[in-house]
Motif scaffolding. Sequence first.
Motif, short mmCIF file in Angstrom:
data_model
loop_
_atom_site.label_atom_id
_atom_site.label_comp_id
_atom_site.label_asym_id
_atom_site.label_seq_id
_atom_site.Cartn_x
_atom_site.Cartn_y
_atom_site.Cartn_z
N VAL A 34 0.84 -1.21 0.00
CA VAL A 34 0.00 0.00 0.00
C VAL A 34 0.87 1.26 0.00
CG1 VAL A 34 -1.64 1.36 1.38
CG2 VAL A 34 -2.02 -1.09 1.03
N GLY A 35 1.90 1.27 0.82
CA GLY A 35 2.81 2.42 0.86
C GLY A 35 3.45 2.68 -0.48
N GLY A 36 3.90 1.63 -1.15
CA GLY A 36 4.51 1.77 -2.47
C GLY A 36 3.55 2.33 -3.50
N ILE A 37 2.34 1.82 -3.51
CA ILE A 37 1.32 2.30 -4.46
C ILE A 37 1.00 3.77 -4.21
CG2 ILE A 37 -1.12 2.06 -5.12
CD1 ILE A 37 -0.72 -1.01 -4.66
N VAL A 38 0.87 4.15 -2.95
CA VAL A 38 0.58 5.55 -2.61
C VAL A 38 1.68 6.47 -3.12
CG1 VAL A 38 0.43 7.16 -0.66
CG2 VAL A 38 -0.94 5.09 -0.65
N LEU A 39 2.94 6.09 -2.92
CA LEU A 39 4.04 6.95 -3.38
C LEU A 39 4.07 7.07 -4.90
CD1 LEU A 39 6.89 5.98 -0.91
CD2 LEU A 39 5.42 8.00 -0.86
N ILE A 40 3.81 5.99 -5.61
CA ILE A 40 3.76 6.05 -7.07
C ILE A 40 2.63 6.96 -7.53
CG2 ILE A 40 3.24 4.70 -9.15
CD1 ILE A 40 4.76 2.35 -7.77
N LEU A 41 1.47 6.87 -6.91
CA LEU A 41 0.35 7.73 -7.27
C LEU A 41 0.65 9.21 -6.99
CD1 LEU A 41 -2.68 5.54 -6.10
CD2 LEU A 41 -1.91 5.99 -8.45
N MET A 42 1.33 9.48 -5.86
CA MET A 42 1.72 10.87 -5.56
C MET A 42 2.68 11.39 -6.62
SD MET A 42 0.15 12.04 -2.87
CE MET A 42 1.13 13.42 -2.36
N GLY A 43 3.64 10.58 -7.04
CA GLY A 43 4.57 10.97 -8.08
C GLY A 43 3.86 11.26 -9.39
N ALA A 44 2.92 10.41 -9.76
CA ALA A 44 2.15 10.61 -10.99
C ALA A 44 1.33 11.89 -10.91
CB ALA A 44 1.24 9.40 -11.24
N LYS A 45 0.75 12.16 -9.77
CA LYS A 45 -0.05 13.38 -9.59
C LYS A 45 0.82 14.62 -9.77
CE LYS A 45 -2.70 15.90 -6.10
NZ LYS A 45 -1.92 17.13 -6.21
N ILE A 46 2.00 14.62 -9.16
CA ILE A 46 2.91 15.77 -9.29
C ILE A 46 3.28 15.99 -10.75
CG2 ILE A 46 5.27 16.55 -8.79
CD1 ILE A 46 4.92 15.15 -6.01
N LEU A 47 3.63 14.93 -11.45
CA LEU A 47 4.02 15.04 -12.85
C LEU A 47 2.86 15.54 -13.70
CD1 LEU A 47 6.13 14.59 -15.08
CD2 LEU A 47 5.24 12.26 -15.29
N LEU A 48 1.69 14.96 -13.54
CA LEU A 48 0.54 15.36 -14.34
C LEU A 48 0.15 16.81 -14.09
CD1 LEU A 48 -1.62 12.11 -14.10
CD2 LEU A 48 -0.31 12.93 -16.07
N GLU A 49 0.23 17.26 -12.84
CA GLU A 49 -0.08 18.67 -12.54
C GLU A 49 0.91 19.61 -13.21
OE1 GLU A 49 -2.32 18.39 -8.22
OE2 GLU A 49 -0.27 19.08 -8.28
N HIS A 50 2.20 19.27 -13.18
CA HIS A 50 3.20 20.13 -13.81
C HIS A 50 3.11 20.12 -15.33
CE1 HIS A 50 4.97 20.61 -9.87
NE2 HIS A 50 5.71 21.57 -10.36
N LEU A 51 2.61 19.04 -15.90
CA LEU A 51 2.43 18.97 -17.34
C LEU A 51 1.11 19.61 -17.78
CD1 LEU A 51 3.71 15.34 -18.05
CD2 LEU A 51 4.92 17.51 -18.44
#
Length: 190
Positions: free
Chosen positions: A165-182
């Motif tokens: 669960v912790g790993g999935i949460v961190l990957i989703l946070m990373g994707a969110k940051i990238l998508l927002e900046h793009l």
Amino acid sequence: MNLWELLILAVGLSMDAFAVSVCKGLSVKKLKAKHMLTVGAYFGGFQALMPLLGYILGIQFQSMIQQFDHWIAFVLLVLIGLSMIKESREEAENLNDSFSFKTMLPLAVATSIDALAVGVTFAFLQVKIVPAISFIGATTFILSAIGIRIGNIFGAKYKSKAELVGGIVLILMGAKILLEHLGVPDMIFG
């Protein structure tokens, strides 16, 4: 970063410490409050210290890499998340029942290395560091204290699930940051 995002990140980061706490709970025959406080203090303290160190490093290099900082944040969080998912599939290590400095320090450092990288991303995102690290430290303290109790009662059943669960949460946070900046949310929602 709003409070809800910070809570999700804090819980995600604390999953390694939670998983190790569950294992420590397995090794303790008679769990005492001082065990819970010791584990919480080590893990919570290092989960607060490491992002601060990462933040300080990130601030030093921010001007040089500001144009691609969102990619760095994305890659770091995805790598950390994938590492946690990989660890969730591995066998639990035999942990001893010692709570000495010599035993706890390496565990605290090992479970908080990922928070160092998150601290670097905090610098790029210009997160207010003191409230963020305080929140992360407190969250990890609480979850680690709960983890040792769960381990003492239920065994290793939840260790791998917590890391996954912790790993999935961190990957989703990373994707969110990238998508927002793009600008993806702006393209979709207008």
